[in-house]
Scaffold this motif. Structure first.
Motif, short mmCIF file in Angstrom:
data_model
loop_
_atom_site.label_atom_id
_atom_site.label_comp_id
_atom_site.label_asym_id
_atom_site.label_seq_id
_atom_site.Cartn_x
_atom_site.Cartn_y
_atom_site.Cartn_z
N CYS A 18 17.19 57.23 -14.37
CA CYS A 18 16.47 58.09 -13.70
C CYS A 18 17.41 59.34 -14.26
O CYS A 18 18.60 58.95 -12.87
N CYS A 21 18.13 60.71 -10.12
CA CYS A 21 18.15 60.22 -8.93
C CYS A 21 19.24 60.09 -8.88
O CYS A 21 19.69 59.06 -8.44
N GLU A 34 8.35 54.28 -14.09
CA GLU A 34 8.99 55.76 -13.65
C GLU A 34 9.66 55.38 -12.65
O GLU A 34 9.98 54.66 -12.35
N CYS A 35 10.61 56.75 -12.03
CA CYS A 35 11.25 55.59 -11.05
C CYS A 35 10.35 55.58 -9.94
O CYS A 35 9.80 55.82 -9.19
N ASN A 37 12.04 55.35 -7.17
CA ASN A 37 12.80 56.68 -6.17
C ASN A 37 11.91 57.83 -5.83
O ASN A 37 11.80 57.89 -4.76
N VAL A 42 11.57 58.62 -16.76
CA VAL A 42 12.31 58.02 -16.83
C VAL A 42 13.30 57.72 -17.89
O VAL A 42 12.25 58.44 -19.24
#
Length: 63
Positions: A18, A21, A34-35, A37, A42
């Motif tokens: 990502c 992040c 998907e991230c 965080n 991503v």
């Protein structure tokens, strides 16, 4: 001569990064990456083949 990959007992994961992040992770093939965080998009960096016996990232064994 390259050794042939034996798909039995292995799964292909999605490794990703990502950029927002600056974190990385791996997702199972049935999940859209998907991230973990921020939940955002991503960049897929690799699709490694790992033994099925290896615990998934984020499982209680790796937490």
């Amino acid at each position: 001569m390259r050794p042939r990959h034996d798909p039995r007992g292995h799964i292909i994961l999605t490794a990703w990064l990502c950029p927002g992040c600056d974190v990385a992770g791996r997702s199972a093939p049935e999940n859209e990456p998907e991230c973990w965080n921020c939940g955002g998009p991503v960049v897929v960096t690799a699709r490694p083949s790992v033994p099925v016996a290896e615990p998934a990232v984020g499982s209680p064994v790796n937490s």
